[in-house]
Design a protein around this motif. Sequence first.
Motif, PDB file in Angstrom:
ATOM      1  N   LEU A   1       6.558  14.483 -10.876  1.00 20.74           N
ATOM      2  CA  LEU A   1       7.554  14.171 -10.746  1.00 20.74           C
ATOM      3  C   LEU A   1       7.297  12.693 -10.257  1.00 20.74           C
ATOM      4  O   LEU A   1       7.942  11.277 -10.096  1.00 20.74           O
ATOM      5  N   ALA A   2       5.825  12.313  -9.333  1.00 24.18           N
ATOM      6  CA  ALA A   2       4.994  11.660  -9.540  1.00 24.18           C
ATOM      7  C   ALA A   2       4.851  10.563 -10.249  1.00 24.18           C
ATOM      8  O   ALA A   2       4.771   9.375 -10.287  1.00 24.18           O
ATOM      9  N   ALA A   3       4.071  11.398 -11.633  1.00 21.96           N
ATOM     10  CA  ALA A   3       4.136  10.111 -12.392  1.00 21.96           C
ATOM     11  C   ALA A   3       5.744   9.510 -13.104  1.00 21.96           C
ATOM     12  O   ALA A   3       5.508   8.217 -13.635  1.00 21.96           O
ATOM     13  N   GLY A   4       6.474  10.405 -13.371  1.00 21.70           N
ATOM     14  CA  GLY A   4       8.047   9.998 -13.649  1.00 21.70           C
ATOM     15  C   GLY A   4       8.231   9.058 -13.014  1.00 21.70           C
ATOM     16  O   GLY A   4       9.183   7.519 -13.347  1.00 21.70           O
ATOM     17  N   VAL A   5       8.498   8.946 -11.537  1.00 24.88           N
ATOM     18  CA  VAL A   5       8.541   7.711 -10.485  1.00 24.88           C
ATOM     19  C   VAL A   5       8.309   6.545 -10.924  1.00 24.88           C
ATOM     20  O   VAL A   5       8.349   5.679 -11.148  1.00 24.88           O
ATOM     21  N   THR A   6       6.886   6.440 -10.803  1.00 24.13           N
ATOM     22  CA  THR A   6       6.165   5.479 -11.374  1.00 24.13           C
ATOM     23  C   THR A   6       6.424   4.586 -12.677  1.00 24.13           C
ATOM     24  O   THR A   6       6.295   3.581 -13.440  1.00 24.13           O
ATOM     25  N   LEU A   7       6.756   5.658 -13.597  1.00 27.48           N
ATOM     26  CA  LEU A   7       6.704   5.101 -15.176  1.00 27.48           C
ATOM     27  C   LEU A   7       8.190   4.002 -14.896  1.00 27.48           C
ATOM     28  O   LEU A   7       8.691   3.131 -15.301  1.00 27.48           O
TER      29      LEU A   7
ATOM     30  N   ARG B   1       1.305  -1.090   0.229  1.00 28.74           N
ATOM     31  CA  ARG B   1      -0.064   0.027  -0.559  1.00 28.74           C
ATOM     32  C   ARG B   1       1.009   1.054   0.153  1.00 28.74           C
ATOM     33  O   ARG B   1       0.563   1.859   0.831  1.00 28.74           O
ATOM     34  N   ILE B   2       2.139   1.369  -1.265  1.00 31.34           N
ATOM     35  CA  ILE B   2       2.570   2.220  -0.287  1.00 31.34           C
ATOM     36  C   ILE B   2       2.371   3.019  -2.229  1.00 31.34           C
ATOM     37  O   ILE B   2       1.795   2.673  -3.074  1.00 31.34           O
ATOM     38  N   VAL B   3       1.626   4.121  -1.777  1.00 28.21           N
ATOM     39  CA  VAL B   3       1.119   5.800  -2.892  1.00 28.21           C
ATOM     40  C   VAL B   3       2.228   6.074  -2.824  1.00 28.21           C
ATOM     41  O   VAL B   3       2.574   6.898  -2.627  1.00 28.21           O
ATOM     42  N   VAL B   4       1.912   7.014  -4.578  1.00 21.76           N
ATOM     43  CA  VAL B   4       3.161   7.942  -4.535  1.00 21.76           C
ATOM     44  C   VAL B   4       2.470   9.155  -4.978  1.00 21.76           C
ATOM     45  O   VAL B   4       1.098   9.208  -5.542  1.00 21.76           O
TER      46      VAL B   4
END
Length: 332
Positions: free
Chosen positions: A179-185, A167-170
Amino acid sequence: MTTVRPALDPELRALLDDMPLMTHLDLELLSQLRQLPSVPVESLLEGRRIDHREITVDGEGGARITLSVFSPSGADAAAGEAGAARDRPAAGAPCVLWMHGGGMVMGDRFSQIDIPLEWLDRFGAVVVSVEYRLAPEAGGTTPVDDCYRSLLWVEEHAEELGVDRSRIVVAGVSAGGGLAAGVTLMARDRGVPAIAAQMLVCPMLDHRNDTASSHQYSGGPGVWTREMNAFGWRSLLGGLPGAEVPGHVSPAVAEDLSGLPTTYVDAGSAEVFRDEVVTYATRIWESGGQAELHVWAGGCHGFDALCPRAHVSAEARRTRDGWLARVLSPVE
């Protein structure tokens, strides 16, 4: 291209009338803005049972990245979690890795921190906020690398943090949303770690800065104008060695948006990022993914952080909370 703009929400318009707005951003103005005092996080923590500690993790080239870790303390941890999921898994609490806004060039780990602290109160979430390095001093892939390394640290220290790895959410706002989108990619492409969900609040996704909404918010004062956006992207991309911009840095140019975790993405109808946000959500759907999209009528950029008491701001926060409650609830 049309420059007629959607009207601002009347309540937001009245509040913005009392705020100093800019038309552009340059190095001189940036220097002045950076001298403004940081958000007094102590005032946000006052009266709340929250444990706060500062740690550092290794960044690229021996750099040190500061993380602020906020955890529910005492009985509040169980009480907060009970509000969202009464059958909390023994593995631990949910965790939100938070990336602040500021156009990639300003802000710090306490910027907009009131938003994820509400999730700590409601869901018992551990909040980890990243002091990523800023452009233009540290451009290119450095900010997203700092955030990804912070995510790896969270995953590696899950037991110490009392965090449930599943249950880790960025999450992030504006530049932090990008940056959250980039980290998820990055996490998808590198295979680690698993991310339960990403929350992208009015995210800065597209360095091309050429949508209809971008042009609508050009040539006049605003919270974040097309000209200010161009400065932020120039500052960041000046750190790239070549002409090609990777999707981890500008998520809108990523060729493949399949295989991403469930996504929440929103924006105001009266802001620069509206159209790139809508396109990003659409591309996730086209790739077979799950995304929840909200475009808040009359919302300017960052409206709920700037004017949290406005009715549209309260509704936006309630809607995000409801989505997180569904995402974080254990599967029976």
